[in-house]
Structures are given as C-alpha cells and as structure tokens.
Design a protein around this motif. Structure first.
Motif, PDB file in Angstrom:
ATOM      1  N   TRP A  83     -10.638  57.704 -50.661  1.00 52.65           N
ATOM      2  CA  TRP A  83      -9.816  58.021 -49.486  1.00 52.65           C
ATOM      3  C   TRP A  83     -10.304  57.267 -48.255  1.00 52.65           C
ATOM      4  CZ3 TRP A  83     -11.265  61.421 -45.187  1.00 52.65           C
ATOM      5  CH2 TRP A  83     -10.212  61.641 -44.290  1.00 52.65           C
ATOM      6  N   HIS A  85     -11.595  54.528 -48.067  1.00 47.15           N
ATOM      7  CA  HIS A  85     -11.322  53.095 -48.153  1.00 47.15           C
ATOM      8  C   HIS A  85      -9.834  52.766 -48.193  1.00 47.15           C
ATOM      9  CE1 HIS A  85     -15.589  53.087 -49.206  1.00 47.15           C
ATOM     10  NE2 HIS A  85     -15.586  51.832 -48.815  1.00 47.15           N
ATOM     11  N   THR A  86      -9.015  53.789 -48.184  1.00 48.62           N
ATOM     12  CA  THR A  86      -7.569  53.573 -48.233  1.00 48.62           C
ATOM     13  C   THR A  86      -7.005  53.429 -46.830  1.00 48.62           C
ATOM     14  OG1 THR A  86      -7.463  54.973 -50.191  1.00 48.62           O
ATOM     15  CG2 THR A  86      -5.377  54.548 -49.037  1.00 48.62           C
ATOM     16  N   PHE A  87      -6.117  52.439 -46.655  1.00 49.88           N
ATOM     17  CA  PHE A  87      -5.428  52.314 -45.371  1.00 49.88           C
ATOM     18  C   PHE A  87      -4.235  53.255 -45.359  1.00 49.88           C
ATOM     19  CE2 PHE A  87      -6.830  47.719 -45.795  1.00 49.88           C
ATOM     20  CZ  PHE A  87      -7.982  47.925 -45.055  1.00 49.88           C
ATOM     21  N   ALA A  88      -4.249  54.173 -44.451  1.00 44.84           N
ATOM     22  CA  ALA A  88      -3.087  55.062 -44.322  1.00 44.84           C
ATOM     23  C   ALA A  88      -2.333  54.659 -43.064  1.00 44.84           C
ATOM     24  CB  ALA A  88      -3.537  56.509 -44.214  1.00 44.84           C
ATOM     25  N   GLN A  89      -1.023  54.527 -43.196  1.00 47.49           N
ATOM     26  CA  GLN A  89      -0.280  54.191 -41.987  1.00 47.49           C
ATOM     27  C   GLN A  89      -0.032  55.451 -41.161  1.00 47.49           C
ATOM     28  OE1 GLN A  89       3.603  52.672 -43.033  1.00 47.49           O
ATOM     29  NE2 GLN A  89       4.139  54.736 -43.738  1.00 47.49           N
ATOM     30  N   THR A  90      -0.056  55.233 -39.888  1.00 47.88           N
ATOM     31  CA  THR A  90       0.103  56.337 -38.939  1.00 47.88           C
ATOM     32  C   THR A  90       1.491  56.935 -39.069  1.00 47.88           C
ATOM     33  OG1 THR A  90      -1.063  54.798 -37.520  1.00 47.88           O
ATOM     34  CG2 THR A  90      -0.404  56.892 -36.549  1.00 47.88           C
ATOM     35  N   PRO A  91       1.580  58.252 -39.119  1.00 46.42           N
ATOM     36  CA  PRO A  91       2.915  58.860 -39.141  1.00 46.42           C
ATOM     37  C   PRO A  91       3.639  58.576 -37.835  1.00 46.42           C
ATOM     38  CG  PRO A  91       1.212  60.532 -38.845  1.00 46.42           C
ATOM     39  CD  PRO A  91       0.515  59.257 -39.145  1.00 46.42           C
ATOM     40  N   ARG A  92       4.914  58.391 -37.936  1.00 43.33           N
ATOM     41  CA  ARG A  92       5.720  58.020 -36.777  1.00 43.33           C
ATOM     42  C   ARG A  92       5.689  59.093 -35.685  1.00 43.33           C
ATOM     43  NH1 ARG A  92       9.866  58.394 -34.412  1.00 43.33           N
ATOM     44  NH2 ARG A  92      10.837  56.644 -33.340  1.00 43.33           N
ATOM     45  N   THR A  93       5.609  60.339 -36.093  1.00 44.53           N
ATOM     46  CA  THR A  93       5.713  61.453 -35.155  1.00 44.53           C
ATOM     47  C   THR A  93       4.395  62.209 -35.002  1.00 44.53           C
ATOM     48  OG1 THR A  93       8.014  61.753 -35.810  1.00 44.53           O
ATOM     49  CG2 THR A  93       6.961  63.585 -34.664  1.00 44.53           C
TER      50      THR A  93
ATOM     51  N   GLY B  31      11.550  60.827 -31.025  1.00 46.75           N
ATOM     52  CA  GLY B  31      10.963  60.914 -32.359  1.00 46.75           C
ATOM     53  C   GLY B  31       9.466  60.679 -32.378  1.00 46.75           C
ATOM     54  N   ASN B  32       8.940  60.112 -31.295  1.00 42.03           N
ATOM     55  CA  ASN B  32       7.495  59.961 -31.214  1.00 42.03           C
ATOM     56  C   ASN B  32       6.794  61.305 -31.093  1.00 42.03           C
ATOM     57  OD1 ASN B  32       6.823  57.060 -31.206  1.00 42.03           O
ATOM     58  ND2 ASN B  32       8.268  57.029 -29.503  1.00 42.03           N
ATOM     59  N   LYS B 101     -10.875  60.839 -40.704  1.00 41.00           N
ATOM     60  CA  LYS B 101     -11.602  59.761 -41.385  1.00 41.00           C
ATOM     61  C   LYS B 101     -12.713  59.220 -40.499  1.00 41.00           C
ATOM     62  CE  LYS B 101      -8.570  57.460 -44.518  1.00 41.00           C
ATOM     63  NZ  LYS B 101      -7.728  56.276 -44.827  1.00 41.00           N
ATOM     64  N   GLN B 116     -10.948  49.506 -41.656  1.00 42.84           N
ATOM     65  CA  GLN B 116     -10.157  50.687 -41.305  1.00 42.84           C
ATOM     66  C   GLN B 116      -9.686  50.621 -39.860  1.00 42.84           C
ATOM     67  OE1 GLN B 116      -9.158  53.509 -43.060  1.00 42.84           O
ATOM     68  NE2 GLN B 116      -9.789  52.419 -44.895  1.00 42.84           N
ATOM     69  N   SER B 119      -7.057  47.863 -39.291  1.00 42.51           N
ATOM     70  CA  SER B 119      -5.742  48.276 -39.772  1.00 42.51           C
ATOM     71  C   SER B 119      -5.080  49.221 -38.774  1.00 42.51           C
ATOM     72  CB  SER B 119      -5.902  48.949 -41.133  1.00 42.51           C
ATOM     73  OG  SER B 119      -4.844  49.825 -41.395  1.00 42.51           O
ATOM     74  N   GLN B 120      -5.881  50.146 -38.294  1.00 46.33           N
ATOM     75  CA  GLN B 120      -5.381  51.125 -37.332  1.00 46.33           C
ATOM     76  C   GLN B 120      -4.984  50.437 -36.026  1.00 46.33           C
ATOM     77  OE1 GLN B 120      -5.125  53.803 -38.867  1.00 46.33           O
ATOM     78  NE2 GLN B 120      -4.385  55.161 -37.271  1.00 46.33           N
ATOM     79  N   ASP B 123      -1.657  48.676 -36.380  1.00 47.40           N
ATOM     80  CA  ASP B 123      -0.657  49.734 -36.369  1.00 47.40           C
ATOM     81  C   ASP B 123      -0.258  50.134 -34.950  1.00 47.40           C
ATOM     82  OD1 ASP B 123      -0.236  50.792 -39.132  1.00 47.40           O
ATOM     83  OD2 ASP B 123       0.037  52.650 -37.983  1.00 47.40           O
ATOM     84  N   ARG B 127       3.110  49.651 -32.483  1.00 47.68           N
ATOM     85  CA  ARG B 127       3.838  50.735 -31.823  1.00 47.68           C
ATOM     86  C   ARG B 127       3.928  50.498 -30.324  1.00 47.68           C
ATOM     87  NH1 ARG B 127       3.465  55.844 -33.781  1.00 47.68           N
ATOM     88  NH2 ARG B 127       3.425  55.940 -36.041  1.00 47.68           N
TER      89      ARG B 127
END
Lengths: 192, 192
Positions: A83, A85-93, B31-32, B101, B116, B119-120, B123, B127
């Motif tokens: 986990w 090491h996984t890139f998670a994309q930010t939720p839009r909301t 929606g943000n 994280k 990490q 990537s963030q 992102d 936005r």
DNA sequence: AAACCCATGTAACGCGTTACATGATTAT
DNA sequence: ATAATCATGTAACGCGTTACATGGGTTT
C-alpha cells in the motif's frame, strides 16, 4: 482492502498495540486526517486476525480488564508495504459542509453571512492554536536534534505541519471573505 | 436531515432543475467540496418531494426522454434558510488517505517516499491549474464588473478561490516534503 | 460500429456513526 | 457520590459507491 485496515497496519507496524490504544492514537495528531470509533476498530482487528494480517496475544491484567495485544504478521507487513508503494490518485471531492454553505451564501443577508464566517474563523483559529501547541511540544521533545526522514517522527512532523498549513489557509480565507462581505463586493481582477 | 438534502435545496434555490442537471452541477466547481452520484440524487429528490420540500413538474420532450423539473416549495425554502443560519462546528477529521500514508513514511525508503510525494505533487499541480483556469474564465465572464456579495456569483467565487488556496497549500507542502527527503532530515527549530 | 448525451430508476454492499451493553478501579 | 479510565464487544441505521437496467438520438 479498506483504508482503515492500512491505518491499523501502519499503527501496528510502529509497535504492538491493543484496540483501545489504537483508538486513543486517533486523537492527536493523525486524527486530523483519519480516525475510527472503537465500534469499528474492534471488529476490524478480529477480521484482520482471521485473515492472518496480525497476531493476537491475550494478556491478563490485575485491577484492569484483560486485553488483546496485536502485532503485525509478515503477511500484514507485506500488505502495508504494498500500500505504501502504491500511487493513489486524490479523490476529486473533499467533503466540507461549510464550503457547501459558502456556495449558497448569496442566499442570506450579509449579516448572517458574516456571522457564519466569524464562527468558522474562531473554529479554525482554535484548531490552529492546538496544532501549533502540539508542534511546539514536539520541537521541545526533540531538544534541537534534527528529525531524520526515515523515522516515525518524520511522519508525525509531516502531518502536524500540514495541519498547520491547512488551518492557516482556512483562517486566511475566512478573513478574506469577511473583508469582502464588509465591502459588499469583490474586485475579481485584483486576484490573478 | 442529511447534508445532501441541503445541497439539493441550495441548488434548486437558484433555479429549477432536473436530477440530471444537478448531478452535472456537481462537476465544477462545487464538486470540489460536495458531490453525489445520480443513484443517490434521484431517490433523495423523490423523498424530498414526498416530504413537500420540493415541487415536481413532469415535462415531455421530443427526441429526448421525459424529465422531472424540481423547484423549491416554501417549506423547502425555510429548511434551507434554517440550515444556512445554523452554526455547524467543523468535524475534527478531514479524511485524506495520502496524509495517512505520509504519517507512515518513516516505514519506506527515501526513494519510495520521494516517488509518492512527486506523484501527489503532480496531482495537485494539475488540480491547481484546472482551478486557476476556471477562475480566469470566471473573471473574463465578469468583464470587469465587481461581484456583489449577495449574488450567486459570490458563492462560486468563494469556493473556487478556496479551492485554489487549498491546492496551493498542498503543492507547497509536497515541495517542502521533497526537500526534506533530499536532505534526509528536518531542522524543526527553523519552522517556528 | 462504437461511443457519448439525455434521462431516470433500482439493488447490493461496505464504510462510518450512534447507541446499547458490561464491569472493575481510580480520581475528584 | 460522580465521573473518568481501562477494555471489549454487538446492533441498528444511514450515507455513499458500484453495478445493473433501459432506450432513443447524435457524434466520431
């Protein structure tokens, strides 16, 4: 796997803990970004135990209830690492009820709007103070020593620091809004 | 009353809408801070209709499916106003998986941590750009006119502006974290 | 031919909150 | 006496996501 699982694995990776202690940990400072009630933590821990992600040792105590001390299994450690090491994309909301209200501020009188923002401002000023106090304590504990980036302290530093930045931003925004409300309008071209 | 209800009432207070249009509205820019899927919106609207918070007019269309146009009842308007005048205290926790994280970043190599954060960073830079574009468009639409604080535009201005501030903060924090990771440590006393 | 827009619905499932439940010890 | 701390659990409910379902019209 739910995020809660990773939270529990992460906390247990630092050291063995009981569910009770984990819930307590969700106060300061990580609780600003993630938390759970005991009613969610206890069942989750026993499921994780069933899934062989954590060990469990029952400890008898005198004068206190018995407790269950959990610790990571190799499998749990792997899952955590994967986990991390996984890139998670930010939720839009990022849900924020007050922002929703702000979006409809045109629907209320300037007086009410001002009251709303003042209430919000106080709220976030309070949080900011708490966080700054927590940072000061942290710095004192360090006694001038630098914080290595490969230690648990670094994580704490990161989230407290972020909390402070976030609250400062909120406070600044509220103050700005109050100013706009006093003037009665915004000159948008001034804000490029 | 769920927050979603207030969101729907707020949107309908500006003008009558269909569920479909409301869902679309949850893209940009509110929606943000709040959103819902159509699977949540449609049932909620019909319940609100049953509770006499909104009117419903069925409109037949050619070449398109029929639609249901909803608008506020006096009761709905009252409920909205009452919410807009209530002080709600900020919830202690703003869930953010990446923060969680970050709290455990001491558990991974500096290389992984850097990846990490990079990537963030990307992102949130993305936005930020989107939001700034949306602001620029907004300003252009205004053609130099100021935004009155008692109009719907003010709400839009507030949330877009807040979004920009928030993303700038996130970007700044990521950059700072990357710097710390490069040095390998934080000198905490420098950050008072 | 495939994908997207319009437009509305239902069903299943999981996450998260609140409340219910117990009970001894220690501090105010 | 009252409240807080330690310690663990279960039950009910609601919010939110994903998936299932339909179907004509328009764009690529």
């Amino acid at each position: 796997m739910s995020v809660l699982r990773y939270a529990l694995l992460g906390l247990l990776s630092k050291e063995s803990r009981t569910g009770y202690e984990i819930v307590a940990e969700f106060e300061h400072p990580i609780g600003n970004f993630w938390m759970a009630q005991h009613s969610q933590v206890y069942p989750e821990l026993s499921q994780m135990h069933q899934d062989d992600l954590i060990h469990c040792v029952q400890v008898k105590q005198e004068g206190k209830p018995d407790k269950k001390v959990y610790s990571l299994t190799p499998k749990g450690s792997d899952v955590l690492q994967q986990w991390l090491h996984t890139f998670a994309q930010t939720p839009r909301t990022m849900r924020d009820e007050f922002m929703l209200k702000a979006y409809f501020m045109g629907e209320v009188s300037a007086i009410s709007a001002r009251e709303q923002f003042e209430s919000q401002l106080k709220d976030h000023e309070g949080r900011l103070q708490t966080l700054e106090h927590s940072l000061a304590t942290f710095i004192q504990e360090q006694e001038g020593r630098p914080i290595r980036t490969n230690t648990a302290e670094f994580g704490r530093w990161l989230v407290v620091w972020k909390g402070i930045m976030t609250e400062k931003t909120y406070v600044e925004w509220c103050r700005q809004a109050l100013q706009w409300l006093e003037v009665g309008e915004v000159q948008p071209h001034l804000f490029r």
